[in-house]
Structure formats: structure tokens, C-alpha cells
Design an enzyme around this catalytic site. Structure first.
Site, short mmCIF file in Angstrom:
data_model
loop_
_atom_site.label_atom_id
_atom_site.label_comp_id
_atom_site.label_asym_id
_atom_site.label_seq_id
_atom_site.Cartn_x
_atom_site.Cartn_y
_atom_site.Cartn_z
N GLY A 214 -36.12 8.67 -24.85
CA GLY A 214 -37.05 7.58 -25.15
C GLY A 214 -37.15 6.57 -24.02
N LYS A 215 -36.02 6.12 -23.53
CA LYS A 215 -36.03 5.14 -22.44
C LYS A 215 -36.40 5.82 -21.12
CE LYS A 215 -32.79 1.82 -24.48
NZ LYS A 215 -32.60 2.51 -25.77
N ASP A 233 -27.04 13.50 -19.63
CA ASP A 233 -26.35 13.29 -20.91
C ASP A 233 -25.36 14.42 -21.10
OD1 ASP A 233 -27.20 11.34 -23.44
OD2 ASP A 233 -26.00 13.07 -24.02
N CYS A 334 -26.97 -0.91 -28.51
CA CYS A 334 -27.66 -1.37 -29.72
C CYS A 334 -26.62 -1.86 -30.72
CB CYS A 334 -28.55 -0.27 -30.31
SG CYS A 334 -27.73 1.31 -30.56
#
Length: 390
Positions: A214-215, A233, A334
Site C-alpha cells: 500500500g505505501k 519484506d 500504527c
């Protein structure tokens, strides 16, 4: 299904969700999806009502409930329409008996509520973590502009330069604009975290914990597809979702690299000391995302939090080997816990005095330590800690 049958079904599903939380088993969304798939007799209205009951009961409880019935009894304390449905009817829950004890309310299990309070999150700000989240979109500037984009429903601009907000539950994924890559679903806070990277066309940027990307996609748009953007990742499954998303978005400057935990530099050796910027969207407790995943409060314990903070420190140290002199490290979680945010970043700066914290020019957020904090209560976004060093 009758309203009482929906309540009883929700109780059984809550039993499974509570067991999954205690045993680190399947999460709530998967348990619900499996049940809906296996029970086709439940129509769309039934599924919607059951889902809302289950998540309302989860939000109503602080500590992990003893069982699903206790969780539903807790919800009945705040929703007067629930108690009469304990009527003993066919497929409905047995009547409430004298002395039955509902689950405890609260923001989270006691130990976790205390950690939040120690991090300056209490009262109304803590309660806001359990509100229902809005649905935010990011206009993909590789293909569209916010000012001229036409969508099927009314939208509101958010504080992010390319952010839009629509009502929760809007079927965005069915729109042509979504299928054609003109928009992506992304919380406004997440969009602002990408701004902190200050990625520029032609740079070399590493998204160290890219996940599903997403980012990464937001950074590709900011870079206008110019330069090198590494999406790395350790989770093969999540990273594999990026390629089709990038194709839909028209993002062409992304290279995916699968990492081995604790041996990340081997896979990234070609970029050691070469990156203009490294984004660390670190694995964390997710306390800032409880509006979307309230059950996560029940899955976290002190041991798991310790494991996560160790990973965060490792990733920050790793990034120092990847940036060129004068390069930027953007650290994002987050989470609203200081041990994953301001405290973690302070510890990083103490270990690496060659780096200094840089000011952030974000349209939302409040200073927290040497970074910024976004919260649902103050900013209407997911909760984030964002900091930058160079």
C-alpha cells in the site's frame, strides 16, 4: 433468520473468536468468512446483521470475555434492543438468568489500558480507538487527479493531498475507477506517513517492510515512476500481492525483494549505502488500528509486545546500513504506545548519534517525543507514530 437466531449465531461465532484470540488461532474476519461460506442459508441481511452484532460485542468488551454469551450480555448493557432477544425461542439464546455476569467493559485488557495511559492515551482519546473507522481512498496520481476524478458517490477531501473519504461499507472495489487503478483504499494517516519519506523522482527509495505494498504504491506515485523503488519484506505471501496491484496502478519503478529475517542485508547488499530514503513501516501492536480490528486487543500480550519492539529496533539499525550519507530514515508504526513510537525512536537516536531527528511538515498530528502522533480522536485517522532522521 429471526433476530433472536442472529444473536445466538453471533454468540457461537464469538465463542470461536475468543478461543482463537486465546490460542493465537484464526482471526475474527476469517472465522466469520468461513461461517458465511459454509452456511448459505444466511442471506445478505442476516450476514450483515451478524457481522455488526459480533463486532459491536467485541468493541463493548475490554478484557477477553469468558465466552460469547458473556460478551453479548455486555453488549446488552449498552444496547437495549439485545436483552429481549434472549427469549429461549427456537434457534435463539436461552433467557438471561439471575446472577449471570456480563463481560467487563473498557478500552482494553487492564495491562494494555495502563500502557496506553502511560503513553498519554486515556479518556475520550482511548475510547475513540473503538469507534468505527471511515473508508479513505488515495487518488493515484499516475493515472488521475483528485480535482477532476469522478466517482459514483459523494466524497470529501481529506488532509492528505490526494485523499478522499467515503462512507464505511461503500463497495469501492466494484467501481471501474478501482479496477482501472485510479484509486486505492488507504487510510489518510497512512498517506501522510508516506509524505514523511519525502520521496522524489529519480531517487533510490527502500520500503523495508512493504507487506502488500500500500505505501509502496503511494511512493511510486510520488516519484512519478522515476528512480528505483525497492519493496522488501520477509513475508512471501504478502509481498506476492504487490505485483498485480502495481500493474493495475501503472507503477513501473518497483522491484520486489524477499528477505530472510536477520539476514536482510544479504538480499539488499546491492543497495547498502545507496538509498536516498528508507521507509520502515515496522511490525507493531496495531493499537492505532483497533477501529478496524478491535479483536487485536485480545491477541496482544507483554511477550508479543517485547518481540515486536525488538524487531523494530533491529529494523532501525538495519536502515543505517542502507542510507547514503545524508539519507533519510522514516520510521512509522500504527501504534500509540510510546515503547513502539517516541521511546523506540529516542533509543535509536541514542544508539546512532550520527543521525538527528528532522522536523515533519504534516497537516495533521501532534508532537510526541521527536516525532508526530496521529490519533482517531484528534485527527480522524488511524493511530500512527511518524518520525524522520537523517
Amino acid at each position: 433468520m429471526t433476530p433472536a437466531a442472529r444473536v445466538q449465531t453471533s454468540i457461537k461465532l464469538l465463542d470461536a473468536i475468543i478461543a482463537g484470540a486465546r490460542g493465537k488461532g484464526a482471526p475474527a474476519d476469517r472465522i466469520l468468512a468461513d461461517w458465511f461460506r459454509s452456511n448459505r442459508f444466511a442471506g445478505s441481511k442476516d450476514r450483515r446483521a451478524i457481522r455488526e452484532l459480533v463486532y459491536a460485542a467485541i468493541r463493548a468488551c475490554g478484557p477477553v470475555p469468558a465466552n460469547g454469551r458473556a460478551a453479548m450480555l455486555r453488549l446488552a448493557e449498552t444496547d437495549e434492543s439485545i436483552a429481549p432477544l434472549f427469549d429461549g425461542s427456537n434457534y435463539g439464546p436461552p433467557p438471561i438468568t439471575e446472577g449471570e455476569v456480563p463481560a467487563e467493559g473498557g478500552v482494553a485488557p487492564v495491562w494494555l489500558a495502563e500502557r496506553l495511559r502511560d503513553s498519554g492515551v486515556e479518556g475520550e482519546e482511548a475510547l475513540a480507538l473503538l469507534d468505527r473507522a471511515p473508508l479513505d481512498l488515495r487518488v493515484n496520481t499516475l493515472k488521475a487527479e483528485r480535482a477532476t476524478l469522478e466517482l459514483p458517490v459523494e466524497t470529501a477531501a481529506t488532509a492528505a493531498p490526494n485523499g478522499l473519504r467515503v462512507l464505511p461499507g461503500t463497495p469501492v472495489d466494484q467501481w471501474p475507477a478501482y479496477r482501472e487503478g485510479l484509486i486505492e483504499v488507504q487510510d489518510t494517516g497512512s498517506q501522510l506517513a508516506c509524505l514523511a519519506v519525502e520521496a522524489k523522482p529519480g531517487e533510490t527509495v527502500i520500503d523495508l517492510c512493504a507487506g502488500g505494498g500500500g505505501k509502496t504504491l503511494a511512493l511510486a506515485a510520488t516519484m512519478d515512476n522515476l528512480g528505483t523503488l525497492i519493496a522488501s519484506d520477509t513475508d512471501r505471501g504478502r509481498l506476492s500481492r504487490l505485483a498485480p496491484r502495481a500493474e493495475r496502478a501503472g507503477a513501473t519503478n518497483i522491484e520486489s525483494i524477499l528477505l530472510n529475517p536477520k539476514a536482510e542485508l544479504e538480499a539488499l547488499a546491492a543497495y547498502a549505502g545507496q538509498a536516498d530514503a528508507v521507509l520502515i513501516d515496522a511490525p507493531c501492536s496495531g493499537t492505532g488500528t483497533w477501529r478496524r480490528n478491535p479483536e487485536a486487543r485480545w491477541r496482544l500480550d507483554d511477550k508479543e509486545l517485547g518481540r515486536l519492539t525488538a524487531i523494530q529496533a533491529h529494523l532501525l539499525d538495519l536502515a543505517t546500513n542502507l542510507v547514503k550519507p545524508g539519507g533519510r530514515i522514516a520510521y512509522v508504526t500504527c501504534s500509540l504506545l510510546d515503547e513502539e513510537g517516541a521511546g523506540q525512536f529516542d533509543a535509536f537516536l541514542a544508539r546512532h548519534p550520527q543521525f538527528t531527528a528532522q522536523p515533519l511538515a504534516l497537516p495533521l498530528g501532534r508532537e510526541r517525543g521527536k516525532g508526530m502522533r496521529l490519533s482517531p480522536y484528534h485527527d480522524g485517522t488511524d493511530g500512527f507514530f511518524i518520525a524522520c532522521a537523517s
